[in-house]
Scaffold this active site. Structure first.
Site, mmCIF file in Angstrom:
data_model
loop_
_atom_site.group_PDB
_atom_site.id
_atom_site.type_symbol
_atom_site.label_atom_id
_atom_site.label_comp_id
_atom_site.label_asym_id
_atom_site.label_seq_id
_atom_site.Cartn_x
_atom_site.Cartn_y
_atom_site.Cartn_z
ATOM 1 N N CYS A 233 33.920 53.747 16.443
ATOM 2 C CA CYS A 233 35.161 53.882 16.015
ATOM 3 C C CYS A 233 34.935 55.116 16.753
ATOM 4 O O CYS A 233 36.006 55.727 17.495
ATOM 5 C CB CYS A 233 36.140 53.143 14.945
ATOM 6 N N HIS B 179 41.847 57.165 13.183
ATOM 7 C CA HIS B 179 41.209 58.386 13.234
ATOM 8 C C HIS B 179 41.606 59.954 14.015
ATOM 9 O O HIS B 179 42.336 59.463 15.546
ATOM 10 C CB HIS B 179 40.245 57.895 13.398
HETATM 11 P P1 NAP Z 1 35.347 44.351 6.335
HETATM 12 O O1 NAP Z 1 37.002 43.836 6.056
HETATM 13 O O2 NAP Z 1 34.833 43.982 5.223
HETATM 14 O O3 NAP Z 1 35.680 42.310 6.289
HETATM 15 C C1 NAP Z 1 34.525 41.672 6.730
HETATM 16 C C2 NAP Z 1 34.509 40.528 7.152
HETATM 17 O O4 NAP Z 1 32.784 39.950 7.437
HETATM 18 C C3 NAP Z 1 34.801 39.200 6.177
HETATM 19 O O5 NAP Z 1 35.230 38.311 7.732
HETATM 20 C C4 NAP Z 1 33.533 39.142 5.833
HETATM 21 O O6 NAP Z 1 34.042 37.968 5.372
HETATM 22 C C5 NAP Z 1 32.605 38.239 6.817
HETATM 23 N N1 NAP Z 1 31.037 38.637 6.109
HETATM 24 C C6 NAP Z 1 30.722 39.313 5.195
HETATM 25 N N2 NAP Z 1 29.573 38.854 4.631
HETATM 26 C C7 NAP Z 1 29.447 37.626 5.492
HETATM 27 C C8 NAP Z 1 28.112 36.912 5.841
HETATM 28 N N3 NAP Z 1 27.190 37.114 4.979
HETATM 29 N N4 NAP Z 1 28.759 35.949 6.258
HETATM 30 C C9 NAP Z 1 29.803 35.645 7.261
HETATM 31 N N5 NAP Z 1 31.038 36.751 7.516
HETATM 32 C C10 NAP Z 1 30.183 38.160 6.408
HETATM 33 O O7 NAP Z 1 35.065 45.175 6.722
HETATM 34 P P2 NAP Z 1 35.869 45.182 8.739
HETATM 35 O O8 NAP Z 1 36.332 46.492 8.275
HETATM 36 O O9 NAP Z 1 36.497 44.485 9.402
HETATM 37 O O10 NAP Z 1 34.169 45.663 9.215
HETATM 38 C C11 NAP Z 1 33.560 44.762 9.615
HETATM 39 C C12 NAP Z 1 32.262 45.215 10.264
HETATM 40 O O11 NAP Z 1 32.312 44.772 11.081
HETATM 41 C C13 NAP Z 1 31.867 46.224 9.605
HETATM 42 O O12 NAP Z 1 30.418 45.785 8.942
HETATM 43 C C14 NAP Z 1 30.485 46.965 10.656
HETATM 44 O O13 NAP Z 1 29.433 46.266 10.806
HETATM 45 C C15 NAP Z 1 32.150 46.973 11.861
HETATM 46 N N6 NAP Z 1 33.241 47.810 12.100
HETATM 47 C C16 NAP Z 1 32.861 48.749 13.859
HETATM 48 C C17 NAP Z 1 33.735 49.465 13.539
HETATM 49 C C18 NAP Z 1 33.206 50.294 14.505
HETATM 50 O O14 NAP Z 1 33.184 51.593 14.600
HETATM 51 N N7 NAP Z 1 33.419 49.634 15.904
HETATM 52 C C19 NAP Z 1 34.902 49.406 12.796
HETATM 53 C C20 NAP Z 1 34.932 49.294 11.376
HETATM 54 C C21 NAP Z 1 33.949 48.051 11.412
HETATM 55 P P3 NAP Z 1 34.354 37.409 3.561
HETATM 56 O O15 NAP Z 1 35.993 36.915 4.050
HETATM 57 O O16 NAP Z 1 34.208 36.242 3.393
HETATM 58 O O17 NAP Z 1 34.005 38.448 3.030
HETATM 59 O O1 3JN Z 2 33.943 54.563 8.450
HETATM 60 C C1 3JN Z 2 34.498 54.673 9.858
HETATM 61 O O2 3JN Z 2 36.020 55.167 10.245
HETATM 62 C C2 3JN Z 2 34.101 53.759 10.522
HETATM 63 C C3 3JN Z 2 32.903 52.868 10.344
HETATM 64 C C4 3JN Z 2 32.234 51.894 10.942
HETATM 65 C C5 3JN Z 2 31.452 50.751 10.384
HETATM 66 C C6 3JN Z 2 31.296 50.328 8.807
HETATM 67 C C7 3JN Z 2 30.654 49.786 8.111
HETATM 68 C C8 3JN Z 2 29.332 49.587 8.975
HETATM 69 C C9 3JN Z 2 29.876 50.458 10.824
HETATM 70 C C10 3JN Z 2 30.059 51.287 12.002
HETATM 71 O O3 3JN Z 2 30.231 50.394 13.159
HETATM 72 O O4 3JN Z 2 28.855 52.194 12.784
HETATM 73 C C11 3JN Z 2 28.802 50.367 10.306
HETATM 74 C C12 3JN Z 2 28.102 49.212 11.081
HETATM 75 O O5 3JN Z 2 27.387 48.907 11.719
HETATM 76 O O6 3JN Z 2 26.511 50.396 10.816
#
Ligand code: NAP
Ligand code: 3JN
Length: 361
Positions: A130, A254
């Site tokens: 992000c 952010h």
């Molecule tokens: P979150 O609110 O903790 O949600 C996690 C999601 O993943 C929930 O739907 C969870 O399901 C699911 N999950 C966890 N373990 C799983 C498994 N073993 N199998 C299937 N589904 C599973 O986290 P979030 O903020 O949405 O972020 C999720 C991911 O997106 C992060 O870990 C990161 O890799 C990525 N992300 C990327 C950005 C970016 O900068 N582009 C920003 C934020 C996040 P349950 O409801 O069943 O627990």
């Molecule tokens: O912390 C933030 O503001 C952004 C977080 C992103 C994030 C959180 C957990 C795992 C990532 C990401 O998208 O880089 C990951 C990940 O997939 O490594």
């Protein structure tokens, strides 16, 4: 028989996943069926897509049979395990995690900046971090107009970037503090760390793990993702980048303080501002005489990247400072992902299978 894309949302219950559902609902993608996938914890939960109740299913390799497009946001380990299975079954995946970002065969895409990289995909496209995305949206037009040689960025990252449970931790801490109770920190600065600190009424200069090179992993991501997006090589040296990433007690959106050296001593603020005025995805919010500048409370819930406080570095000709704000869960994650999917559809880089009448399968 109807045509349209069968779309799976992996991580559908999360902070990003719930917004992926909304952004897909509002997109131009013709959707014939949707699968909402998560872990066992959420199996059976009911969510809606376009007003239709849908049951969340456990994500397994077989879940991707018949799926055309996967929007993934369930963490890197889940993506590493399941996206190759989805590709094997014919799906194209847009992944929000860092699992594949540095793979040379995986395009890392911000549509306003490098949409053309999508043509090289082999089934997986990565959504950048992000913090990188909003910086790229703001700096690409400046680079095109006057050049770009160096970036020094300090981030002010919202709590929701660490997930739904982290955002709840911030709210609990704030309430406890106001009630005169001790704050209980269990997530920030990052899950699984040895020590945790409260975020409410605090600042934490650690996002993700601290590495042996003294940078946090978030800072490492910003540096190398920028190089891959702008220069096509994660280690390219034509643009120097350094970053300091800080978690702030803001729920969503952010902020980034960015110093750039264009390498062009004749570049003017007027040129920089003009490039931002016409740039896709950018809103220039910059009127010092009326105290107009980007703020997280105003950016939240919108898809744009807001730029303000554009000013020259008074001691370095060709260098500028700016302040950039964007909703980390929308342009930083869900919207950029759905926008990539829209481009894939528009560019004929993903194909819809034919689904049986009734849609949902
Ligand atoms: P979150 O609110 O903790 O949600 C996690 C999601 O993943 C929930 O739907 C969870 O399901 C699911 N999950 C966890 N373990 C799983 C498994 N073993 N199998 C299937 N589904 C599973 O986290 P979030 O903020 O949405 O972020 C999720 C991911 O997106 C992060 O870990 C990161 O890799 C990525 N992300 C990327 C950005 C970016 O900068 N582009 C920003 C934020 C996040 P349950 O409801 O069943 O627990
Ligand atoms: O912390 C933030 O503001 C952004 C977080 C992103 C994030 C959180 C957990 C795992 C990532 C990401 O998208 O880089 C990951 C990940 O997939 O490594």
């Amino acid at each position: 028989m109807g045509t349209g894309f069968v779309v799976a949302i992996l991580g559908a219950t999360g902070a990003v996943g719930t917004r992926l559902i909304q952004q897909l609902e509002q997109s131009t993608i013709p959707v014939s069926a949707v699968k909402l996938l998560a872990s066992e914890r959420s199996a059976g939960k009911i969510l809606t897509f376009k007003g239709q109740a849908m049951t969340v299913e456990v994500a397994r390799p077989e879940s991707f049979a018949g799926v055309d497009l996967v929007l993934a946001s369930a963490g890197g380990d889940v993506s590493k395990r399941l996206l190759p299975e989805a590709v094997k079954r014919g799906a194209v995946c847009v992944d929000n995690t860092s699992a594949f970002r540095m793979n040379p065969d995986v395009p890392l895409v911000v549509p306003e900046v490098n949409e053309s990289a999508l043509a090289q995909h082999h089934g997986i496209i990565a959504n950048p971090n992000c913090s990188t995305i909003q910086m790229m949206v703001a700096l690409a037009p400046i680079r095109q107009a006057v050049g770009l040689r160096q970036i020094i960025v300090s981030t002010y990252q919202a709590a929701s970037g660490a997930g739904q449970s982290a955002l709840q931790e911030l709210y609990r801490e704030a309430q406890d503090f106001l009630d005169g109770k001790p704050m209980q920190a269990a997530i920030f600065p990052t899950k699984g760390e040895q020590k945790h600190y409260p975020l409410a009424f605090n600042l934490l200069p650690q996002i993700d793990v601290l590495e042996d090179n003294l940078y946090s992993h978030e800072e490492w991501k910003m540096i190398h993702e920028t190089k891959k997006i702008m220069l096509g090589d994660m280690d390219a040296s034509e643009i120097k980048v350094t970053a300091t990433c800080v978690r702030v007690p803001v729920p969503i959106s952010h902020g980034e303080s960015i110093w750039i050296d264009t390498g062009n001593p004749d570049a003017t603020v007027a040129q920089v501002r003009q490039s931002l005025t016409t740039a896709p995805g950018v809103v220039l919010q910059d009127d010092p005489s009326h105290q107009v500048y980007p703020q997280p409370v105003n950016a939240t819930g919108t898809r744009e990247t807001y730029v303000g406080r554009v000013r020259p570095d008074l001691e370095n000709p060709g260098a500028f400072n700016l302040w950039v704000v964007s909703d980390n869960l929308l342009k930083g994650a869900a919207w950029n992902t759905v926008q990539i999917a829209q481009c894939l559809v528009a560019d004929g880089l993903v194909h819809a299978g034919v689904v049986s009448k009734g849609g949902v399968r």
